[in-house]
Every structure is written in C-alpha cells, then in structure tokens.
Scaffold this active site. Sequence first.
Site, PDB file in Angstrom:
ATOM      1  CB  SER A 178      -0.881   0.006   1.259  1.00  0.00           C
ATOM      2  OG  SER A 178      -1.519   1.247   1.458  1.00  0.00           O
ATOM      3  CE1 TYR A 187      -3.310  -1.942   5.588  1.00  0.00           C
ATOM      4  CE2 TYR A 187      -2.833   0.357   5.081  1.00  0.00           C
ATOM      5  CZ  TYR A 187      -3.151  -0.920   4.666  1.00  0.00           C
ATOM      6  OH  TYR A 187      -3.318  -1.183   3.317  1.00  0.00           O
TER       7      TYR A 187
END
Length: 117
Positions: free
Chosen positions: A80, A93
């Site tokens: 990501s 995250y």
Amino acid sequence: IESIESCQSLTGRLDILVNNAARLSGGHGLLETSPDEWDSFMSTNVKGAFLCTQAAVKMFMEQEPIGPDLIRGKVINVTSQHGIVAAPGNIAYGCSKAALNYMTKQVAIDYINMVLL
C-alpha cells in the site's frame, strides 16, 4: 503454507506466490494502539507474508528454472501507499505495510542471483 505445499504436490512445482492478505480496519493512532492491536496487524500483514514467502522461496530453490528468462519462481507482495507516505490514524497498518515493502526489497536483493523475481 499448506496451500503452497498442496500446489507443489498437485502440479509438481510452484511458479508464483501472491501475498495479498491484509488487515486494514480497526486501527488507531500511536497513543490509542494497544500492544494486542499492534500484534494483530503485524501478524496478518507481515508475519503471514514472511512465512509464505519463506516456504515458497525454499520450494523455488529446489526447482529447475523455466521459461525464456530461466526463472525459478516469482513473489508478488500486495502492499500500500500507506507503507510509504503515512496511514493517518492507523499507525500499525502503515508500519506493517512499510515492513512488507522492505521485505520485498530485501528478498529481491538476496535472491536475484538465484533467478527469483
């Protein structure tokens, strides 16, 4: 890891591993993140990819190279932008995706001479 072993037993080899599992939701900022929440993100987003990559690369190393580029196997890690820029309000995250980005580079450098991509 069982799926990786099953693939080899069914087809005789493993050509590609795609690490795509991830935990995204439920994260918090630095001060609100508990150790259990941190561990959950790291276990899913980093440790899972690490264990699968380790098992696949071991298998790749035992295989003969194939194709025009003589490749033994490929690893694709789905990560990501939040591992590079930031993950507002979700530190675990973002850090987990940064770790996966690093692992991707490290494995590529360590195994490029053994014909892995």
